[in-house]
Design a protein around this motif. Structure first.
Motif, mmCIF file in Angstrom:
data_model
loop_
_atom_site.group_PDB
_atom_site.id
_atom_site.type_symbol
_atom_site.label_atom_id
_atom_site.label_comp_id
_atom_site.label_asym_id
_atom_site.label_seq_id
_atom_site.Cartn_x
_atom_site.Cartn_y
_atom_site.Cartn_z
ATOM 1 N N LYS A 110 0.802 -1.228 0.000
ATOM 2 C CA LYS A 110 0.000 0.000 0.000
ATOM 3 C C LYS A 110 0.837 1.281 0.000
ATOM 4 N N GLU A 111 2.130 1.156 -0.079
ATOM 5 C CA GLU A 111 3.006 2.328 -0.095
ATOM 6 C C GLU A 111 3.494 2.577 -1.513
ATOM 7 N N ARG A 112 3.713 3.835 -1.826
ATOM 8 C CA ARG A 112 4.218 4.182 -3.156
ATOM 9 C C ARG A 112 5.730 4.078 -3.235
ATOM 10 N N ARG A 113 6.399 4.098 -2.081
ATOM 11 C CA ARG A 113 7.857 4.118 -2.029
ATOM 12 C C ARG A 113 8.363 3.057 -1.069
ATOM 13 N N TYR A 114 9.649 2.776 -1.221
ATOM 14 C CA TYR A 114 10.317 1.973 -0.198
ATOM 15 C C TYR A 114 10.306 2.825 1.058
ATOM 16 N N ASN A 115 9.910 2.253 2.187
ATOM 17 C CA ASN A 115 9.816 3.101 3.379
ATOM 18 C C ASN A 115 10.440 2.497 4.625
ATOM 19 N N HIS A 116 11.337 1.536 4.453
ATOM 20 C CA HIS A 116 12.095 1.038 5.599
ATOM 21 C C HIS A 116 13.446 0.549 5.113
#
Length: 167
Positions: A110-116
């Motif tokens: 559900k995220e548009r970007r890598y976030n971790h």
């Protein structure tokens, strides 16, 4: 790391260099013959990055999402990366090819970007140990993937890179 909230996204477009996750939510590791590796720049000290990350997960968080700040400190203090300028990194196409000090990025469905982001701090029989500022400071790639598998927001992509120093 900046995140973007997104509606349910079934974005299945290819992301060059990301590791393909199989039906079971884990990397699909079809063996490939090793190829030549050419680095145009001196490598960051991977063992130093990994050691610093493993031993310093308890340092205070400076941001509400502090994972990339933590990775940056591991690269700087442990890996000897003094220049914080952008430069290409080597993308690792299979988890079997990952080394200590490599950086793992995660993208949820559900995220548009890598976030971790996390640092590879151990490798035992192909299983990667990770250190991070996250839900659990010390974990494994398999544990992180399993934690979200079967949820409404599973991890969709994993990207592993090997940072380089300036020339």
């Amino acid at each position: 790391m900046e995140t973007t909230s997104a509606e349910d996204s079934d974005d299945t477009s290819d992301d060059p260099g990301s590791i393909e996750l199989g039906e079971n939510g884990f990397p699909d590791e079809t063996p490939v013959a090793p190829g030549p590796t050419a680095l145009s720049a001196r490598s960051v000290n991977g063992h130093g990055t990994a050691n610093w990350a493993y031993n310093h997960t308890g340092i205070g968080w400076e941001y509400s999402q502090d994972c990339t700040n933590f990775v940056s400190k591991a690269l700087y203090h442990g890996g000897g990366m003094k220049c914080r300028c952008h430069r290409p990194a080597t993308r690792i196409s299979k988890t079997d090819n990952a080394q200590l000090g490599d950086i793992v990025f995660f993208k949820w469905k559900k995220e548009r970007r890598y976030n971790h982001a996390a640092v590879v701090t151990s490798k035992v029989r192909g299983h990667l140990g990770l250190s991070q500022h996250g839900i659990k400071n010390h974990s494994t790639l398999d544990d992180v993937l399993a934690r979200y598998r079967g949820t409404s927001n599973p991890i969709q992509r994993v990207l592993i890179i090997r940072p380089r120093s300036a020339k």
